[in-house]
Enzyme design. Sequence first.
Site, PDB file in Angstrom:
ATOM      1  N   SER A 172      59.651  -0.809  41.684  1.00  0.00           N
ATOM      2  CA  SER A 172      58.300  -1.072  41.205  1.00  0.00           C
ATOM      3  C   SER A 172      57.861  -2.433  41.737  1.00  0.00           C
ATOM      4  CB  SER A 172      58.241  -1.004  39.670  1.00  0.00           C
ATOM      5  OG  SER A 172      56.916  -1.188  39.206  1.00  0.00           O
ATOM      6  N   HIS A 198      56.233   2.709  42.471  1.00  0.00           N
ATOM      7  CA  HIS A 198      55.012   2.769  41.676  1.00  0.00           C
ATOM      8  C   HIS A 198      53.815   2.294  42.500  1.00  0.00           C
ATOM      9  CE1 HIS A 198      57.673   2.221  37.827  1.00  0.00           C
ATOM     10  NE2 HIS A 198      57.732   3.445  38.321  1.00  0.00           N
ATOM     11  N   ASP A 294      61.648   2.210  33.798  1.00  0.00           N
ATOM     12  CA  ASP A 294      61.628   3.478  34.527  1.00  0.00           C
ATOM     13  C   ASP A 294      62.801   3.546  35.499  1.00  0.00           C
ATOM     14  OD1 ASP A 294      60.711   5.957  35.421  1.00  0.00           O
ATOM     15  OD2 ASP A 294      59.512   5.041  37.018  1.00  0.00           O
TER      16      ASP A 294
END
Length: 351
Positions: A172, A198, A294
């Site tokens: 991310s 992401h 995540d």
Amino acid sequence: MMLQAPCRVLVVDDSAVVRQVLSEILAADPGIEVVGTAADPLLAREKIKRLNPDVLTLDVEMPRMDGLAFLENLMRLHPMPVVMVSSLTERGADTTLQALALGAVDFVAKPKLDIARGLESYAAEIRSKVKDAARSRVRASVSRPRQVSEQPLITPRPGFRTTDKLIALGASAGGTEALRTVLEAMPADAPAIVMAQHLPASFSSAFAERLDRHSAMSVREASDGEAILPGHAYLPAGGRHLRVIRDGARWRCRIDDSAPVNLHKPAVDVLFQSVARSAGANAIGAILTGMGEDGARGLLEMKQAGAATLAQDETSSVVWGMPGSAVRLGAVDDVLPLERIAERLLLLARS
């Protein structure tokens, strides 16, 4: 118990509307103090010296000085956490990726129409990214060209060929550069790689093209149903989830538009969980720099299925949220600095 001081933010944007809206959004959080605004980089430079903010929000397209030139100078002379405010256009995507390469921590998207309402619609995300940026690790940048090379930056190493290993990567904040670093070190015939980073839908194509220019592997946006082949690296297309499915003796990409997971689409957990089910012990997973959690549970599922698992270490991570969560969950076999991850992935693939 001592209360943590709010992070101090300077908002830099040539639009008075954006400056006002962003300031109001950020100031609504007690953990954030907006210490000032600036309409262009030259004013921002003076206010940085005077106000000493913890975080800068920075628009790219501004008068008097190009935002990228300002960012490059800032990260060389006075490195600090920067969150870019970028337009959701093809040009905006390319510029944002260059900004991340120069050292920006993260970015928020600025809608093309009805900017005030668009920004307010994801106010919580903006506040979260700014607060996470305040806790990030920022380093002085080294001189590098702002435009990426049209040729791979490494010479492909011959003699590596495997069809029975699959590498899964998730990242991310800070991940666009972390993934580039890993792929740069991979030979042209490395095991197949599937990735989740992401990014909004309009950024994935530009990101795949950038990675492809920097890697001896063939990096592409995955299309639904295509075979996963050695020497290729696959990103989910346009804000969708990427899963790996088994089809006889081979793996294929499955692209779907189902709901976000952990507030993200693509989600790293979705990819890792599918790899755990479809590849099991034939897979290797690595979770790289990023905010939040995540990918931690998905990496644990991969480990429980027999896969080798790695995490980027805290020192080399821009934000040690996702890797740290995976470590605390017991999902990680080994924690390594970013520059050693590609080497370890190849070593594990050979074993």
